[in-house]
Design a protein around this motif. Structure first.
Motif, short mmCIF file in Angstrom:
data_model
loop_
_atom_site.label_atom_id
_atom_site.label_comp_id
_atom_site.label_asym_id
_atom_site.label_seq_id
_atom_site.Cartn_x
_atom_site.Cartn_y
_atom_site.Cartn_z
N SER A 198 0.63 -1.13 -0.02
CA SER A 198 -0.03 0.02 0.28
C SER A 198 0.55 1.33 0.17
CB SER A 198 -0.88 -0.13 0.93
OG SER A 198 -1.78 -1.22 1.33
N HIS A 199 2.46 0.99 -0.48
CA HIS A 199 2.48 2.39 -0.33
C HIS A 199 3.24 3.08 0.80
CE1 HIS A 199 2.05 1.21 -5.76
NE2 HIS A 199 3.10 0.65 -5.27
N ASP A 200 2.38 4.73 0.16
CA ASP A 200 2.52 5.26 1.74
C ASP A 200 2.22 5.34 2.44
OD1 ASP A 200 4.75 6.96 0.12
OD2 ASP A 200 4.24 8.38 -0.85
N GLY A 201 0.99 4.94 2.48
CA GLY A 201 0.05 4.48 2.95
C GLY A 201 0.15 3.50 3.94
N GLY A 202 0.71 2.45 3.67
CA GLY A 202 1.08 0.80 4.11
C GLY A 202 2.50 2.07 5.49
N LEU A 203 3.33 2.41 4.80
CA LEU A 203 4.38 2.61 5.26
C LEU A 203 4.09 3.60 6.90
CD1 LEU A 203 7.01 3.09 2.67
CD2 LEU A 203 7.40 1.53 4.01
N LEU A 204 3.65 4.49 6.49
CA LEU A 204 3.16 5.01 7.86
C LEU A 204 2.36 4.65 8.69
CD1 LEU A 204 1.49 8.44 6.06
CD2 LEU A 204 3.64 7.95 7.25
N LEU A 205 1.51 3.53 8.60
CA LEU A 205 0.07 2.80 9.63
C LEU A 205 1.95 2.32 10.03
CD1 LEU A 205 -2.52 1.24 7.56
CD2 LEU A 205 -2.27 2.36 9.69
N LEU A 206 3.04 1.27 9.32
CA LEU A 206 3.97 0.69 9.60
C LEU A 206 4.63 1.64 10.35
CD1 LEU A 206 4.58 -2.47 6.86
CD2 LEU A 206 2.37 -2.29 9.47
N ARG A 207 5.20 2.76 10.62
CA ARG A 207 5.48 3.06 11.21
C ARG A 207 5.15 4.19 12.65
NH1 ARG A 207 5.48 10.00 9.72
NH2 ARG A 207 3.59 9.26 11.49
N ASN A 208 3.84 4.42 12.30
CA ASN A 208 3.16 4.46 13.54
C ASN A 208 3.06 3.16 14.77
OD1 ASN A 208 2.45 7.39 12.40
ND2 ASN A 208 0.83 6.78 11.65
#
Length: 214
Positions: A198-208
């Motif tokens: 899911s590109h940026d959205g998925g990365l941000l969820l995992l970062r959070n």
């Protein structure tokens, strides 16, 4: 801090591992991230990422046969826990797919999309639901930090969550009717869509998630 990506032989494991490692560059927590099929390494982890891909009966059987079930159950009770796709479906009591019992962390079923679905214009909708779709955040959550409302995420699934308790629903999508696609309570957060695709959205969820204390 140790982050275990659980390897029970089912899922897009190396892509999930790479996406968590990429998220770590954004989170900058200094976490040790590892893919493991060893129960003791899951028990030793501070946080757990639980992916899954394929048929739920196969995933549940692989989890039981691997000996990882007890370690995963412990993480569900005690640690920040992120379930992905079938790894999220396994958190429910039961699935229509193969009449399969799940881990029972959440009350409710996993149901198959009905045949003959159509969109608002009458166009046929295929099952599985595959591709990008918008996600509506229905409750505030720390994992939504910096993620805009109606961000698109990548789905591949024929079955969907049907929780008994609507209070666990954190996000919804439409195909064509509304269905829960993010659920969570306390230390657990789980998505029907694939964060690793899911590109940026998925990365941000995992970062959070990496920054979250659960």
């Amino acid at each position: 801090m140790k982050i275990a990506v659980v390897d029970y032989g089912m899922g897009n494991l190396h892509s999930v591992l790479k996406s968590v490692q990429a998220a770590q560059k954004l989170a900058d927590t200094g976490a040790e991230i590892y893919l493991t099929d060893k129960p003791d390494e899951v028990f030793a982890a501070d946080k757990i990422v639980f992916p899954g891909q394929g048929a739920m009966p196969d995933c549940m059987a692989a989890l039981n046969q691997s000996g990882l079930g007890e370690a995963v159950a412990d993480g569900l009770k005690n640690k920040p826990f992120f379930g992905i796709c079938v790894g999220a479906q396994l958190l429910f009591e039961h699935s229509e797919e193969g009449n399969t019992a799940g881990l029972g962390r959440f009350r409710g079923q996993v149901k198959r999309f009905a045949a003959g679905l159509s969109d608002a214009e009458g166009g046929r909708l295929k099952v599985p639901h595959m591709g990008w779709n918008t996600v509506r955040q229905t409750q505030p959550h720390p994992l939504f930090k910096d993620i805009a409302q109606d961000t698109r995420f990548y789905f591949v699934h024929s079955y969907y969550f049907a929780p008994e308790d609507e209070s666990i629903v954190l996000g919804t999508s439409d195909y064509p009717d509304r269905f829960a696609c993010i659920v969570g309570r306390d230390n657990v957060f789980a998505t029907q869509f694939h964060t690793e695709k899911s590109h940026d959205g998925g990365l941000l969820l995992l970062r959070n998630f990496l920054r979250w204390n659960g």
